[in-house]
Design a protein around this motif. Structure first.
Motif, short mmCIF file in Angstrom:
data_model
loop_
_atom_site.label_atom_id
_atom_site.label_comp_id
_atom_site.label_asym_id
_atom_site.label_seq_id
_atom_site.Cartn_x
_atom_site.Cartn_y
_atom_site.Cartn_z
N VAL A 112 0.99 -1.25 0.27
CA VAL A 112 0.08 0.41 -0.05
C VAL A 112 0.76 1.55 -0.32
N SER A 113 2.38 1.01 0.62
CA SER A 113 3.19 2.32 0.88
C SER A 113 3.73 3.13 -0.41
N ILE A 114 3.47 2.07 -1.83
CA ILE A 114 3.98 1.76 -2.88
C ILE A 114 3.53 3.14 -3.22
N PHE A 115 2.18 3.97 -2.49
CA PHE A 115 1.03 4.73 -3.49
C PHE A 115 0.57 5.92 -2.38
N SER A 116 2.00 5.89 -1.46
CA SER A 116 1.40 7.32 -0.92
C SER A 116 2.07 8.14 -1.43
N ASN A 117 1.89 9.28 -0.11
CA ASN A 117 2.64 11.04 -0.83
C ASN A 117 4.60 10.36 -0.79
N LEU B 222 -5.08 3.71 8.43
CA LEU B 222 -5.31 2.28 9.22
C LEU B 222 -6.79 2.90 9.30
N LYS B 223 -8.02 2.55 9.35
CA LYS B 223 -9.36 1.99 9.53
C LYS B 223 -9.42 0.76 10.41
N ILE B 224 -9.99 0.82 11.81
CA ILE B 224 -10.19 -0.37 12.44
C ILE B 224 -11.65 -0.47 13.11
N GLU C 39 -12.08 -6.09 11.92
CA GLU C 39 -11.19 -5.35 10.17
C GLU C 39 -10.26 -4.29 9.74
N LEU C 40 -9.80 -4.35 9.07
CA LEU C 40 -8.38 -3.34 9.60
C LEU C 40 -8.35 -3.23 7.50
N ASN C 41 -8.61 -1.52 7.51
CA ASN C 41 -8.06 -1.02 6.77
C ASN C 41 -7.17 -0.71 6.12
N ILE C 42 -6.53 -0.75 5.65
CA ILE C 42 -5.07 -0.13 4.83
C ILE C 42 -4.93 0.27 3.33
N SER C 43 -5.34 1.87 4.06
CA SER C 43 -4.86 2.87 2.52
C SER C 43 -3.89 3.99 2.34
N ALA C 44 -3.98 4.04 1.20
CA ALA C 44 -2.81 5.29 1.00
C ALA C 44 -3.16 5.82 -0.72
N GLU C 45 -3.08 6.71 -0.51
CA GLU C 45 -3.37 8.33 -1.35
C GLU C 45 -2.53 9.17 -1.76
N ASP C 46 -2.12 9.30 -2.86
CA ASP C 46 -1.50 10.19 -3.40
C ASP C 46 -2.10 11.43 -4.30
N ASN D 79 -2.51 8.55 -7.68
CA ASN D 79 -2.09 7.05 -7.15
C ASN D 79 -2.60 6.74 -5.68
N LYS D 80 -4.12 5.64 -5.78
CA LYS D 80 -4.31 5.46 -4.04
C LYS D 80 -4.54 4.02 -4.47
N ALA D 81 -4.03 3.34 -2.95
CA ALA D 81 -4.51 1.92 -2.91
C ALA D 81 -5.03 1.57 -1.58
N GLU D 82 -5.98 0.43 -1.46
CA GLU D 82 -6.67 0.25 0.32
C GLU D 82 -6.37 -1.35 -0.21
N GLU D 83 -6.33 -2.05 0.91
CA GLU D 83 -6.56 -3.63 1.53
C GLU D 83 -6.85 -3.34 2.60
N ARG D 84 -7.95 -4.88 2.81
CA ARG D 84 -8.24 -5.25 3.88
C ARG D 84 -8.07 -6.43 4.36
N LEU D 85 -7.77 -6.19 5.72
CA LEU D 85 -7.47 -7.79 7.03
C LEU D 85 -8.01 -8.05 7.34
N THR D 86 -8.33 -8.80 8.22
CA THR D 86 -8.35 -9.83 9.27
C THR D 86 -8.27 -9.64 10.42
N CYS D 87 -8.27 -8.99 11.81
CA CYS D 87 -7.27 -8.85 12.64
C CYS D 87 -8.27 -8.96 14.57
N ASP D 88 -7.91 -8.96 15.13
CA ASP D 88 -8.45 -9.30 16.27
C ASP D 88 -8.48 -7.47 17.18
#
Length: 373
Positions: free
Chosen positions: A269-274, A282-284, A288-295, A300-309
């Motif tokens: 995700v950080s490849i697409f960051s400013n 990080l949006k928790i 569910e953990l949502n990781i995103s970045a935007e330039d 450019n922007k990217a977003e991924e979702r992960l399962t977490c505790d």
């Protein structure tokens, strides 16, 4: 002055000592190794005035004497030899001759009297550490230190020895690492700041070593002695910041996640960051953990979702991805916890497993304010 020594044995020790020598020395003598021969013992030293490192090597000789030998030329010569005995012979024409199975090689030497004398540590306090423990402490903290000439105390690692634990701290005001060993204590509380260069030298030599390291120090200098090596360095002068004051005590929001999975996601995700802020978001919420970045400059922007505790209130927080990646790389745990309170308060990373008994590590990363993509 004449002695015989193994080529690979000498090269191995000289490569360690060569790490002290700067590329651009103001004093030409500092481009040399100091050789001090005393019969079957050869002491070789290197220095940059701030740090002096020496090694004692076993040789075949009945002579005594001392000279300063060009470091780079000697290292390049030794690297070109296969394992074999080499004979060093000091000649009258101000050269030292190296005799090998292949031939003879003459190097011009300098006067040993011009080489700086290492400082003696008076009124020293002492402690002893296992080499690998010291190397691990350095490895866990040195990456968090700064490079700001205006704040030199942050450019080194803070050593604090107490009756409860040995504590090592590195910080650059954006990230902080506190590494502690409660299984090792000292009768005499002490603290000092070690500069980065000698720490890197020690880390390279001591990693994996079970040998004891004797540490002697006073207000201005420290000496580390182990096996056949001694390293003496000048300490960083100044008062270290109150690191305990910046570690948040109340952190009700706790995220537990697989370290390798999280690290891989942050990297992608950080490849697409400013490219200035390196901010990721990080949006928790719930599990569910949502990781995103935007330039925004380049759309450019990217977003991924992960399962977490996750235990705590829904939270959105921004971090510098470079700092977060460094910390995740320096944790050996399978799972990690990130403890948080508010979006404008630091996040605390701790390992869930993988620590030895008595070993504690706390990593703190300051947030990047959201909206500054």
């Amino acid at each position: 002055m004449k002695f015989i020594i193994s080529s690979t044995y000498m090269l191995k020790n000289l490569q360690t000592l060569g790490g002290v020598i700067n590329n651009n020395n103001t004093m030409p003598i500092l481009d040399n190794f100091l050789f001090e021969l005393n019969h079957n013992s050869l002491k070789i030293s290197s220095s940059d005035l701030e740090t002096t490192m020496s090694a004692r090597l076993d040789v075949e000789s009945s002579d005594e004497g001392e000279i300063a030998v060009p470091a780079r030329l000697l290292l390049d010569t030794l690297k070109a030899f296969p394992e074999q005995p080499l004979t060093f012979h000091k000649l009258d024409n101000h050269t030292i001759e190296i005799s090998s199975e292949q031939g003879k090689y003459a190097l011009a030497y300098a006067n040993a009297e011009d080489f700086p004398t290492p400082v003696s540590i008076e009124d020293a306090s002492e402690t002893v550490l296992v080499g690998d423990i010291l190397a691990t402490a350095i490895n866990k903290t040195i990456f968090a230190t700064g490079n700001d000439d205006l704040r030199p105390v942050m450019n080194g690692v803070f050593f604090r020895f107490t009756e409860e634990a040995l504590i090592f701290v590195g910080t650059d005001a954006h990230k902080l690492v506190k590494y502690a060993r409660t299984d090792i204590k000292t009768d005499k509380p002490a603290e000092f700041i070690m500069p980065k260069k000698p720490l890197n030298l020690l880390k390279g030599v001591l990693l994996g070593s079970e040998e004891d390291v004797q540490i002697e120090f006073n207000e201005s200098n420290a000496k580390f002695s182990f096996e056949n090596i001694e390293l003496t360095c000048r300490l960083v002068d100044g008062k270290y910041p109150n690191y305990e004051a910046v570690i948040p005590k109340e952190n009700p929001n706790v995220l537990t996640i697989d370290r390798a999975l999280f690290l891989s996601s942050v990297r992608r995700v950080s490849i697409f960051s400013n490219k200035t802020t390196h901010q990721i978001r990080l949006k928790i919420a719930g599990a569910e953990l949502n990781i995103s970045a935007e330039d925004l400059d380049y759309s450019n922007k990217a977003e991924e979702r992960l399962t977490c505790d996750y235990q705590g209130d829904d939270l959105t927080i921004g971090f510098n991805s470079k700092f977060l990646t460094e910390m995740l790389n320096n944790l050996n745990s399978d799972d990690i916890k990130i403890k948080m309170s508010l979006p404008n308060r630091a996040g605390i990373l701790t390992p869930v497993d993988g620590l030895e008994q008595g070993e504690h590590i706390t990593m703190l990363v300051m947030p990047v304010m959201l909206g500054n993509q």
